[in-house]
Design an enzyme around this catalytic site. Sequence first.
Site, PDB file in Angstrom:
ATOM      1  N   SER A  80      12.451   5.368   7.845  1.00  0.00           N
ATOM      2  CA  SER A  80      11.757   5.165   8.322  1.00  0.00           C
ATOM      3  C   SER A  80      12.756   3.986   8.435  1.00  0.00           C
ATOM      4  CB  SER A  80      10.314   5.528   8.811  1.00  0.00           C
ATOM      5  OG  SER A  80      10.450   4.885  10.049  1.00  0.00           O
ATOM      6  N   CYS A  98       7.186  -8.047   6.289  1.00  0.00           N
ATOM      7  CA  CYS A  98       8.666  -7.303   6.644  1.00  0.00           C
ATOM      8  C   CYS A  98       8.982  -8.065   7.395  1.00  0.00           C
ATOM      9  CB  CYS A  98       7.971  -6.397   7.334  1.00  0.00           C
ATOM     10  SG  CYS A  98       9.572  -6.051   7.890  1.00  0.00           S
ATOM     11  N   GLU A 150       1.065  -1.267  -0.012  1.00  0.00           N
ATOM     12  CA  GLU A 150       0.611   0.314   0.046  1.00  0.00           C
ATOM     13  C   GLU A 150       0.758   1.520  -0.304  1.00  0.00           C
ATOM     14  OE1 GLU A 150      -4.456  -1.293   1.528  1.00  0.00           O
ATOM     15  OE2 GLU A 150      -3.303   0.170   2.941  1.00  0.00           O
ATOM     16  N   CYS A 184       2.734  -4.514  15.143  1.00  0.00           N
ATOM     17  CA  CYS A 184       3.005  -3.713  14.003  1.00  0.00           C
ATOM     18  C   CYS A 184       1.783  -5.177  13.198  1.00  0.00           C
ATOM     19  CB  CYS A 184       4.146  -3.921  13.651  1.00  0.00           C
ATOM     20  SG  CYS A 184       4.521  -3.342  11.605  1.00  0.00           S
ATOM     21  N   SER A 188      12.648   4.274  14.794  1.00  0.00           N
ATOM     22  CA  SER A 188      11.597   3.522  15.115  1.00  0.00           C
ATOM     23  C   SER A 188      12.370   3.136  16.584  1.00  0.00           C
ATOM     24  CB  SER A 188      10.748   2.717  14.991  1.00  0.00           C
ATOM     25  OG  SER A 188      10.419   2.670  13.350  1.00  0.00           O
ATOM     26  N   LEU A 189      12.115   4.373  18.033  1.00  0.00           N
ATOM     27  CA  LEU A 189      12.637   3.348  19.377  1.00  0.00           C
ATOM     28  C   LEU A 189      11.272   2.802  20.340  1.00  0.00           C
ATOM     29  CD1 LEU A 189      15.221   4.213  21.031  1.00  0.00           C
ATOM     30  CD2 LEU A 189      14.219   5.853  21.642  1.00  0.00           C
ATOM     31  N   HIS A 190       9.959   3.108  20.196  1.00  0.00           N
ATOM     32  CA  HIS A 190       9.678   2.844  21.693  1.00  0.00           C
ATOM     33  C   HIS A 190       9.782   1.997  22.236  1.00  0.00           C
ATOM     34  CE1 HIS A 190       7.877   2.934  17.399  1.00  0.00           C
ATOM     35  NE2 HIS A 190       8.123   1.695  16.720  1.00  0.00           N
ATOM     36  N   CYS A 204       3.488   8.303   1.867  1.00  0.00           N
ATOM     37  CA  CYS A 204       3.984   6.850   2.843  1.00  0.00           C
ATOM     38  C   CYS A 204       3.872   5.295   1.710  1.00  0.00           C
ATOM     39  CB  CYS A 204       2.884   7.040   3.649  1.00  0.00           C
ATOM     40  SG  CYS A 204       3.808   5.617   4.699  1.00  0.00           S
ATOM     41  N   GLY A 250       7.310  -2.954   5.805  1.00  0.00           N
ATOM     42  CA  GLY A 250       8.033  -3.186   5.537  1.00  0.00           C
ATOM     43  C   GLY A 250       9.497  -2.296   6.613  1.00  0.00           C
ATOM     44  N   GLU A 251      10.992  -3.130   6.048  1.00  0.00           N
ATOM     45  CA  GLU A 251      11.527  -2.374   6.532  1.00  0.00           C
ATOM     46  C   GLU A 251      12.838  -1.777   5.549  1.00  0.00           C
ATOM     47  OE1 GLU A 251      13.005  -1.321   9.286  1.00  0.00           O
ATOM     48  OE2 GLU A 251      14.249  -0.377   8.615  1.00  0.00           O
ATOM     49  N   CYS A 257       7.978  -6.831  14.960  1.00  0.00           N
ATOM     50  CA  CYS A 257       7.335  -5.632  15.990  1.00  0.00           C
ATOM     51  C   CYS A 257       5.746  -6.646  15.940  1.00  0.00           C
ATOM     52  CB  CYS A 257       7.463  -4.629  15.246  1.00  0.00           C
ATOM     53  SG  CYS A 257       9.487  -3.930  14.752  1.00  0.00           S
TER      54      CYS A 257
HETATM   55  N1  SAH Z   1       9.743  -0.481   9.314  1.00  0.00           N
HETATM   56  C1  SAH Z   1      10.270   0.410   9.530  1.00  0.00           C
HETATM   57  C2  SAH Z   1       9.384   1.421   8.522  1.00  0.00           C
HETATM   58  C3  SAH Z   1       7.987   0.759   8.171  1.00  0.00           C
HETATM   59  S1  SAH Z   1       7.228   0.935   9.996  1.00  0.00           S
HETATM   60  C4  SAH Z   1      10.324   0.989  11.186  1.00  0.00           C
HETATM   61  O1  SAH Z   1       9.606   0.278  11.363  1.00  0.00           O
HETATM   62  O2  SAH Z   1      10.543   2.282  11.436  1.00  0.00           O
HETATM   63  C5  SAH Z   1       6.840   2.626  10.210  1.00  0.00           C
HETATM   64  C6  SAH Z   1       6.428   2.850  11.309  1.00  0.00           C
HETATM   65  O3  SAH Z   1       4.594   3.078  12.094  1.00  0.00           O
HETATM   66  C7  SAH Z   1       6.880   2.838  12.615  1.00  0.00           C
HETATM   67  O4  SAH Z   1       7.545   3.532  13.516  1.00  0.00           O
HETATM   68  C8  SAH Z   1       5.913   1.631  13.034  1.00  0.00           C
HETATM   69  O5  SAH Z   1       6.646   1.257  14.734  1.00  0.00           O
HETATM   70  C9  SAH Z   1       4.623   2.284  12.894  1.00  0.00           C
HETATM   71  N2  SAH Z   1       3.943   1.613  13.293  1.00  0.00           N
HETATM   72  C10 SAH Z   1       4.154  -0.021  13.243  1.00  0.00           C
HETATM   73  N3  SAH Z   1       2.658  -0.246  13.287  1.00  0.00           N
HETATM   74  C11 SAH Z   1       2.044   0.571  14.006  1.00  0.00           C
HETATM   75  C12 SAH Z   1       0.502   0.237  14.855  1.00  0.00           C
HETATM   76  N4  SAH Z   1      -0.407  -0.420  15.092  1.00  0.00           N
HETATM   77  N5  SAH Z   1       0.605   1.496  15.131  1.00  0.00           N
HETATM   78  C13 SAH Z   1       1.173   3.131  14.969  1.00  0.00           C
HETATM   79  N6  SAH Z   1       2.894   3.048  14.778  1.00  0.00           N
HETATM   80  C14 SAH Z   1       2.733   1.932  14.036  1.00  0.00           C
HETATM   81 FE1  SF4 Z   2       6.365  -3.572  10.904  1.00  0.00          FE
HETATM   82 FE2  SF4 Z   2       8.291  -1.558  10.576  1.00  0.00          FE
HETATM   83 FE3  SF4 Z   2       8.302  -3.365  12.474  1.00  0.00          FE
HETATM   84 FE4  SF4 Z   2       8.077  -4.149  10.172  1.00  0.00          FE
HETATM   85  S1  SF4 Z   2       9.765  -2.717  11.307  1.00  0.00           S
HETATM   86  S2  SF4 Z   2       7.370  -5.305  12.001  1.00  0.00           S
HETATM   87  S3  SF4 Z   2       7.162  -2.054   9.444  1.00  0.00           S
HETATM   88  S4  SF4 Z   2       7.333  -1.979  12.705  1.00  0.00           S
END
Ligand code: SAH
Ligand code: SF4
Length: 377
Positions: free
Chosen positions: A204, A118, A98, A125, A226-228, A111, A172-173, A122
């Site tokens: 990202s 991926c 998408e 996700c 993406s730290l979290h 985007c 995807g990453e 995570c």
């Molecule tokens: N793989 C890369 C880029 C794609 S994800 C990455 O992880 O950065 C893009 C962003 O969406 C990331 O910051 C990810 O943590 C966030 N994301 C993924 N799933 C999500 C969800 N269910 N709710 C909110 N943000 C989410």
């Molecule tokens: Fe989702 Fe990005 Fe984590 Fe892959 S790296 S699983 S796209 S949040």
Amino acid sequence: MDAVNLLGLTNLIGFDLEGLAAYCEQLGEKRFRATQLFRWIHQKGASDFDQMSDLAKSLRDKLASRAHITALPVISEHLSADGTVKWLFDVGAGDAVEAVFIPETDRGTLCISSQAGCAVGCRFCSTGHQGFSRNLDTGEIIAQLWYAEHSMRKRLGKSERVISNVVMMGMGEPLQNYNALVPALRMMLDDHGYGLSRRRVTVSTSGVVPMIDRLRDDCPVALAVSLHSPTDPLRDQLVPLNKKYPIAELLDACNRYLDKAPRDFITFEYCMLDGVNDTPEQAHALVDLLRGHVSCKINLIPFNPFPASGLKRSSRERVMAFAEILIQSGLVTTVRKTRGDDIDAACGQLAGEVQDRTQVQVRMVRAPMMVKGAGSS
Ligand code: SAH
Ligand code: SF4
């Protein structure tokens, strides 16, 4: 997407300027023809060689007999009440990716996806829950921008650029598909292509440390990480890649990146999960981790729930209290607005509802068998 189709025609959409120059040379044409061709394809959105009025008829005929310009088949298009548009593209073998266009008063952001599925996996996700299917090639990455830019121009009746910003935040990453990513980024930046500013193209990443270093040297653009979580044990659970590249190494890579980055800060994304990473103590831990160590901005993302995650979105009050602690401590912090909620276009929901997870799992089980078969033949 194969560069050459069943009719033996080469798809030119994924060729960067260098690639197109090499292709023109092969045809016995001057290299500068490549610039003309590249501008027709990416600046004007031409998909028919006959539109290319400044190319000689003989060259247009030669191209038409050998090549084509084709984006990805569109499975569906959804328009949100707030102007957000989401496209689902078919990338073959049951996979779909998408792209989402988000209009704002002063910019248009697209985007896009870098992989079908991926491998990082995570917890929060939906793409991660689907597993990995395959890397997109450069043509499939750039085709999302090509299609979105030129279809939005038509829809909005504009002859000028509609998309000013691209974020690699779809499925995807991106840094696990580095070789396809970098030429696509170069096409976005190329003045003969999309002419986007480096500051307005954002990669990202969940933190692929060696590739952050390579991107810094090969094609520095804005970086979001993406730290979290402020601590390794929790981040290990949320972002499994953390076990390989823990937080301290990741932050060192961020600082090295800043030497060459087009912006003087890294954006840290932090997805707010109820009762998991949203306490005041964790906010203070995040301050201690980042303040004075990495020049940054923090983007708090309200979690978009999906059933299989077993996780909940933090309440608005909780998010605001967390943000307040960061802001009071001097960290620049924003809370991401959710856009396109009515069409499931928000972060982490991309293609989630379409992918058939059973198929993905079957493919993952089959993959080693295919490798074995290939090796023994
Ligand atoms: N793989 C890369 C880029 C794609 S994800 C990455 O992880 O950065 C893009 C962003 O969406 C990331 O910051 C990810 O943590 C966030 N994301 C993924 N799933 C999500 C969800 N269910 N709710 C909110 N943000 C989410
Ligand atoms: Fe989702 Fe990005 Fe984590 Fe892959 S790296 S699983 S796209 S949040």
